[in-house]
Design an enzyme around this catalytic site. Sequence first.
Site, PDB file in Angstrom:
ATOM      1  N   HIS A 139       1.783   6.962  -0.929  1.00  0.00           N
ATOM      2  CA  HIS A 139       0.759   6.124  -0.194  1.00  0.00           C
ATOM      3  C   HIS A 139      -0.385   6.054  -0.805  1.00  0.00           C
ATOM      4  CE1 HIS A 139      -1.132   4.565   3.350  1.00  0.00           C
ATOM      5  NE2 HIS A 139      -0.112   4.609   3.882  1.00  0.00           N
TER       6      HIS A 139
ATOM      7  N   HIS B 163       0.776  -1.283  -0.051  1.00  0.00           N
ATOM      8  CA  HIS B 163       0.010   0.047  -0.126  1.00  0.00           C
ATOM      9  C   HIS B 163       0.722   1.239  -0.163  1.00  0.00           C
ATOM     10  CE1 HIS B 163       1.118  -0.581   4.385  1.00  0.00           C
ATOM     11  NE2 HIS B 163       0.851   0.615   4.197  1.00  0.00           N
TER      12      HIS B 163
END
Length: 150
Positions: free
Chosen positions: A72, A58
């Site tokens: 992110h 992620h």
Amino acid sequence: MSLRVSSPVSGEVAGLSAVPDPVFSQAMVGPGLAVRPAMTAGDVLAPVDGVVAALHPHAFVVAHDDQAVLVHLGIDTVKLKGEGFTLHVVKGESVRAGQPVVGWDPRAVEAAGYSSICPVVALDAQNSALVDFAPDGPVTAGDRLFVWNT
């Protein structure tokens, strides 16, 4: 030294204040911008040339000399435990700006109940070090987001 930081995804540019997480919205880890991704599955690109210093499904960090950029993918997406993400590189690998790092589907992130907004952060930089910001609005993966001066 100036470092051109490119958008890792296509979508809409937004300020970090739009990110629903105070770590990003209050620039606790550094200044930057966010991108609300286009809702199409695809690859997330390296924002700069450098070495993959940290890699999670992620999120990832690419270090260029003494500068490091965090990408992110969504907020709280660590809770997906890697599901829906495909790593294309390994930690320690050298990458070029625009090279695919992670594959993902922002629609799946949203369907799982998470925000798909993507903060792009100049880690440990000062706000004054970032210049030449892309305006709010559409951005294509690989376009300039901002320039980081040291």
